[in-house]
Design an enzyme around this catalytic site. Structure first.
Site, PDB file in Angstrom:
ATOM      1  N   ARG A  15       0.836  -1.202   0.000  1.00  0.00           N
ATOM      2  CA  ARG A  15       0.000   0.000   0.000  1.00  0.00           C
ATOM      3  C   ARG A  15       0.876   1.259   0.000  1.00  0.00           C
ATOM      4  O   ARG A  15       1.013   1.947  -0.994  1.00  0.00           O
ATOM      5  CB  ARG A  15      -0.966  -0.040   1.202  1.00  0.00           C
ATOM      6  CG  ARG A  15      -2.134   0.923   1.085  1.00  0.00           C
ATOM      7  CD  ARG A  15      -1.820   2.320   1.522  1.00  0.00           C
ATOM      8  NE  ARG A  15      -1.389   2.399   2.909  1.00  0.00           N
ATOM      9  CZ  ARG A  15      -0.857   3.493   3.453  1.00  0.00           C
ATOM     10  NH1 ARG A  15      -0.691   4.581   2.722  1.00  0.00           N
ATOM     11  NH2 ARG A  15      -0.444   3.509   4.701  1.00  0.00           N
ATOM     12  N   CYS A  35       4.181   8.992   0.415  1.00  0.00           N
ATOM     13  CA  CYS A  35       2.806   9.428   0.140  1.00  0.00           C
ATOM     14  C   CYS A  35       2.812  10.407  -1.019  1.00  0.00           C
ATOM     15  O   CYS A  35       3.553  11.390  -1.006  1.00  0.00           O
ATOM     16  CB  CYS A  35       2.219  10.094   1.383  1.00  0.00           C
ATOM     17  SG  CYS A  35       0.634  10.859   1.068  1.00  0.00           S
TER      18      CYS A  35
HETATM   19  N1  COA Z   1     -13.195   4.833  -3.547  1.00  0.00           N
HETATM   20  C1  COA Z   1     -13.472   5.014  -4.849  1.00  0.00           C
HETATM   21  N2  COA Z   1     -14.061   6.113  -5.341  1.00  0.00           N
HETATM   22  C2  COA Z   1     -14.387   7.075  -4.468  1.00  0.00           C
HETATM   23  C3  COA Z   1     -14.138   6.952  -3.102  1.00  0.00           C
HETATM   24  C4  COA Z   1     -13.506   5.767  -2.646  1.00  0.00           C
HETATM   25  N3  COA Z   1     -13.210   5.581  -1.351  1.00  0.00           N
HETATM   26  N4  COA Z   1     -14.576   8.067  -2.490  1.00  0.00           N
HETATM   27  C5  COA Z   1     -15.089   8.854  -3.431  1.00  0.00           C
HETATM   28  N5  COA Z   1     -14.985   8.275  -4.628  1.00  0.00           N
HETATM   29  C6  COA Z   1     -15.428   8.771  -5.928  1.00  0.00           C
HETATM   30  C7  COA Z   1     -16.841   9.298  -5.889  1.00  0.00           C
HETATM   31  O1  COA Z   1     -17.770   8.278  -6.104  1.00  0.00           O
HETATM   32  C8  COA Z   1     -16.816  10.307  -7.030  1.00  0.00           C
HETATM   33  O2  COA Z   1     -16.871   9.598  -8.250  1.00  0.00           O
HETATM   34  P1  COA Z   1     -17.511  10.252  -9.577  1.00  0.00           P
HETATM   35  O3  COA Z   1     -16.630  11.420  -9.923  1.00  0.00           O
HETATM   36  O4  COA Z   1     -17.427   9.139 -10.579  1.00  0.00           O
HETATM   37  O5  COA Z   1     -18.887  10.659  -9.179  1.00  0.00           O
HETATM   38  C9  COA Z   1     -15.420  10.892  -6.926  1.00  0.00           C
HETATM   39  O6  COA Z   1     -14.630   9.907  -6.278  1.00  0.00           O
HETATM   40  C10 COA Z   1     -15.398  12.181  -6.120  1.00  0.00           C
HETATM   41  O7  COA Z   1     -16.033  11.955  -4.866  1.00  0.00           O
HETATM   42  P2  COA Z   1     -15.796  12.910  -3.629  1.00  0.00           P
HETATM   43  O8  COA Z   1     -16.516  12.338  -2.450  1.00  0.00           O
HETATM   44  O9  COA Z   1     -16.141  14.323  -4.038  1.00  0.00           O
HETATM   45  O10 COA Z   1     -14.274  12.744  -3.364  1.00  0.00           O
HETATM   46  P3  COA Z   1     -13.093  13.795  -3.500  1.00  0.00           P
HETATM   47  O11 COA Z   1     -12.872  14.164  -4.903  1.00  0.00           O
HETATM   48  O12 COA Z   1     -13.323  14.871  -2.501  1.00  0.00           O
HETATM   49  O13 COA Z   1     -11.858  12.880  -3.043  1.00  0.00           O
HETATM   50  C11 COA Z   1     -11.074  11.036  -1.697  1.00  0.00           C
HETATM   51  C12 COA Z   1     -11.806  12.355  -1.729  1.00  0.00           C
HETATM   52  C13 COA Z   1     -10.865  10.699  -0.245  1.00  0.00           C
HETATM   53  C14 COA Z   1     -11.918   9.978  -2.381  1.00  0.00           C
HETATM   54  C15 COA Z   1      -9.730  11.169  -2.468  1.00  0.00           C
HETATM   55  O14 COA Z   1      -9.079  12.341  -2.053  1.00  0.00           O
HETATM   56  C16 COA Z   1      -8.825   9.995  -2.226  1.00  0.00           C
HETATM   57  O15 COA Z   1      -9.101   8.889  -2.652  1.00  0.00           O
HETATM   58  N6  COA Z   1      -7.705  10.196  -1.556  1.00  0.00           N
HETATM   59  C17 COA Z   1      -6.789   9.103  -1.307  1.00  0.00           C
HETATM   60  C18 COA Z   1      -5.606   9.619  -0.623  1.00  0.00           C
HETATM   61  C19 COA Z   1      -4.584   8.555  -0.415  1.00  0.00           C
HETATM   62  O16 COA Z   1      -4.711   7.392  -0.759  1.00  0.00           O
HETATM   63  N7  COA Z   1      -3.488   8.995   0.197  1.00  0.00           N
HETATM   64  C20 COA Z   1      -2.381   8.149   0.486  1.00  0.00           C
HETATM   65  C21 COA Z   1      -2.584   7.307   1.669  1.00  0.00           C
HETATM   66  S1  COA Z   1      -2.734   8.159   3.189  1.00  0.00           S
HETATM   67 ZN    ZN Z   2       3.715   6.190   5.318  1.00  0.00          ZN
END
Ligand code: COA
Ligand code: ZN
Length: 309
Positions: free
Chosen positions: A13, A238
């Site tokens: 991850r 990250c």
């Molecule tokens: N898994 C898959 N898709 C997701 C999701 C999840 N957990 N959460 C939201 N989405 C999708 C929504 O369905 C939406 O899809 P669409 O555009 O097809 O309608 C889109 O993402 C936007 O949704 P929203 O709730 O507005 O999310 P966001 O754009 O504000 O993003 C996160 C928020 C949390 C989903 C995003 O920032 C993210 O995945 N971050 C991961 C960070 C990460 O892994 N960091 C490293 C480890 S700490």
């Molecule tokens: Zn870390």
């Protein structure tokens, strides 16, 4: 009896999420098999995040159907929000981890929420996990130093840890996401936490940006911590935290704790094979200090063998 130290492998991850070369599910399974063959029993396998945000984790549900030896291995997955939690539960996850950063800006960069909203969402995920009989774990990311807001006050860490435990978290992982902590700071933070919580409910996650991941792990150990995250070959970083280099290398942590008389249950001599698979997956030269030392020893032996022919 030897003191037990638990190593939680996060290479699949934290290690792969930032890699420029796409790693397919077959290679991830191959890497898992090599890690399990070395005796690793705790693995953070993937994250149910937005595939747009982290394309390397787009195969999370598929990987879950292919996890080797599921009944004996403690697999956990990262979830950033309730949608991620629902996806993970649907895919059969038993253990889920949220990533709650200790500052406003880091939460916005990482999961597009401010600190208050991130705390509320992470607490909600911990409550859902407890109600559904899953293990809820909470990362406190950038718990020592934030790339945007600087040094973190100890009170913030204790306050967020309390919020997660109150919501039902079974474990809090204190993370030096960008590898800026020093051993004194680490000791202080864990001393504070262990005054309030059983050390067995806490875990350390250190990055090696400044070469202090081992020293910081040992500082946490000296505060009573017995569980640590690491990545095979020192993979990691990250994508949303500038300056985050690789995690503590699994082989270095195993070497350090085994040398100190602790039992990790991991066969150090079998970890180089897992590093080799990680190198194939990423196309990068990997390996912590111990592996580099071992390679040098092997090269010297080879030279001696040629010399005596
Ligand atoms: N898994 C898959 N898709 C997701 C999701 C999840 N957990 N959460 C939201 N989405 C999708 C929504 O369905 C939406 O899809 P669409 O555009 O097809 O309608 C889109 O993402 C936007 O949704 P929203 O709730 O507005 O999310 P966001 O754009 O504000 O993003 C996160 C928020 C949390 C989903 C995003 O920032 C993210 O995945 N971050 C991961 C960070 C990460 O892994 N960091 C490293 C480890 S700490
Ligand atoms: Zn870390």
């Amino acid at each position: 009896m030897a003191e037990r130290v638990t190593i939680n492998e996060v290479g699949l991850r934290d290690g792969l999420q930032n890699q420029p070369r796409h790693v397919d599910t077959d290679h991830k399974v191959q890497l898992l098999n090599a890690l399990l063959a070395a005796g690793i029993r705790h693995v953070e396998a993937t994250s149910f995040v937005s595939p747009k945000a982290v394309p390397q984790m787009a195969d999370a549900a598929d990987l879950m159907t292919r996890l080797p030896d599921r009944s004996h291995i403690d697999y956990s997955v990262l979830v950033p929000n309730v949608k991620g939690y629902e996806r993970a539960k649907e895919a059969g996850a038993h253990s889920v981890a949220v990533a709650l950063s200790c500052t406003e800006t880091m939460n916005r960069r990482n999961i597009n929420m401010g600190l208050a909203q991130a705390e509320a969402v992470c607490a909600e995920v911990m409550r859902l996990a407890a109600a559904d009989g899953l293990i809820g774990r909470a990362y406190l990311s950038v718990a020592f130093f934030c790339p945007f807001e600087g040094q973190i006050a100890r009170e913030v860490v204790t306050w967020l840890a309390a919020a997660m435990f109150d919501a039902g978290a079974r474990e809090v992982i204190v993370a030096d996401t960008i590898g800026s902590a020093d051993p004194m700071h680490v000791r202080d933070v864990f001393d504070d936490l262990t005054r309030r919580y059983d050390a067995n409910l806490l875990s350390g996650h250190f990055h090696d940006t400044k070469g202090l991941a081992l020293a910081n792990s040992y500082a946490a150990f000296s505060a009573g911590i017995r569980k640590f995250d690491s990545s095979i070959g020192g993979l990691g970083g990250c994508p949303f935290a500038p300056g985050a280099a690789g995690n503590a290398a699994t082989e270095d942590l195993v070497n350090m704790f085994e040398s100190a008389g602790c039992a990790t249950g991991i066969d150090l001599e079998k970890l180089p094979a897992a590093v080799a698979v990680a190198e194939q997956c990423t196309g990068k030269a990997l390996g912590g200090r111990w592996l580099n030392w071992r390679r040098t020893q092997q090269a010297k032996q080879a030279v001696r063998a040629v010399g005596s022919n």
